[in-house]
Design an enzyme around this catalytic site. Structure first.
Site, PDB file in Angstrom:
ATOM      1  N   ASP A   1       0.863  -1.185   0.000  1.00 34.98           N
ATOM      2  CA  ASP A   1       0.000   0.000   0.000  1.00 34.98           C
ATOM      3  C   ASP A   1       0.896   1.230   0.000  1.00 34.98           C
ATOM      4  O   ASP A   1       1.821   1.334   0.821  1.00 34.98           O
ATOM      5  CB  ASP A   1      -0.906   0.012   1.225  1.00 34.98           C
ATOM      6  CG  ASP A   1      -1.923  -1.120   1.209  1.00 34.98           C
ATOM      7  OD1 ASP A   1      -1.985  -1.849   0.208  1.00 34.98           O
ATOM      8  OD2 ASP A   1      -2.650  -1.260   2.208  1.00 34.98           O
TER       9      ASP A   1
ATOM     10  N   ASP B   1     -15.185  -4.041  -1.444  1.00 34.38           N
ATOM     11  CA  ASP B   1     -14.782  -3.741  -0.069  1.00 34.38           C
ATOM     12  C   ASP B   1     -16.045  -3.590   0.766  1.00 34.38           C
ATOM     13  O   ASP B   1     -16.880  -2.726   0.480  1.00 34.38           O
ATOM     14  CB  ASP B   1     -13.959  -2.451  -0.022  1.00 34.38           C
ATOM     15  CG  ASP B   1     -12.722  -2.536  -0.912  1.00 34.38           C
ATOM     16  OD1 ASP B   1     -12.162  -3.633  -1.045  1.00 34.38           O
ATOM     17  OD2 ASP B   1     -12.339  -1.493  -1.483  1.00 34.38           O
TER      18      ASP B   1
END
Length: 244
Positions: A9, A131
């Site tokens: 990330d 998500d």
């Protein structure tokens, strides 16, 4: 054989992790994502999930130069997501070396554009990001929860040609409390032809084994590796076992 997909990330060009998508919880693990990616490659991993957290927050691709560096200097198969909103964002991602992209918020806010990407690039290159917070789809870097329920959302997109999805249980992401195996098993039962990539909560090799035993095709993990809950030697043993 379950595919192991480590995650990097990115914020400000650095390798970081958040807890439950909270940008205020940022922890920097490396200032050089390439160094991390090379270590992953050296320990038998062949694919990499890269998330542009700056891009997810700003609604445009931001860390594409880091992507370009990772793609040029490793042989990892990279799927890239975060902030992909326009055709130009995808073109930049692919030009910089991504072999697949993951789109989540765009599939909710602008499904026509997402369908056009699917038609243009094909289901092998376009992955649906699903998500979920309490089984409802979250968007915009997980900052907003919608009324879209997870399973109907996946079923609808499967009907439109999506064959791969990264499904993240936000409540478990970064918590190191184990994956939502029951949820992933439910998705597999409803959509057996979908290539389901589980994400969130992995804390140990035992969690990986649990997901594999449940028949989950692939898993994304990150914090457990960075925190030493899963070691490099663990990965070598796991990948070597899968080769047998």
């Amino acid at each position: 054989m379950m595919e192991l997909i480590p995650a990097i990330d990115l914020m400000d060009g650095q390798c970081v992790r958040l807890t439950q998508g909270d940008y205020g919880s940022k922890k920097v693990y490396s200032r050089d994502p390439l160094e991390v990616a090379k270590a992953m490659e050296d320990h038998g991993l062949r694919r990499l999930h890269v998330v542009d957290l700056d891009g997810a927050r700003e609604g445009r691709i931001v860390n594409y130069r880091v992507l370009e560096r990772l793609a040029a200097r490793t042989a990892l198969v990279i799927d890239f997501g975060g902030g992909l909103k326009r055709d130009g964002d995808l073109e930049i991602a692919f030009e910089c070396g991504a072999q697949m992209i993951t789109g989540g918020s765009i599939a909710v806010s602008d499904p026509e554009t997402f369908v056009s990407w699917l038609n243009r690039f094909g289901s092998r290159k376009v992955i649906l990001g699903a998500d979920a917070k309490e089984r409802r789809i979250a968007v915009n870097g997980w900052q907003d929860t919608t009324d879209c329920e997870l399973l109907p959302f996946l079923e609808a997109w499967h009907g439109r040609g999506i064959t791969q999805t990264v499904c993240t249980d936000i409540g478990r992401d970064g918590m190191l409390q184990g994956p939502a195996t029951a949820l992933y098993r439910e998705i597999r039962e409803a959509l057996p032809e979908m290539y389901l990539i589980a994400s969130g909560g992995v804390s140990s090799v035992e969690d990986l084994e649990q997901l594999e035993a449940a028949g989950i095709p692939a898993v994304i993990f990150g914090k457990a590796l960075y925190e030493g809950r899963i070691t490099w030697n663990d990965l070598l043993r796991f990948t070597d076992r899968l080769k047998d």
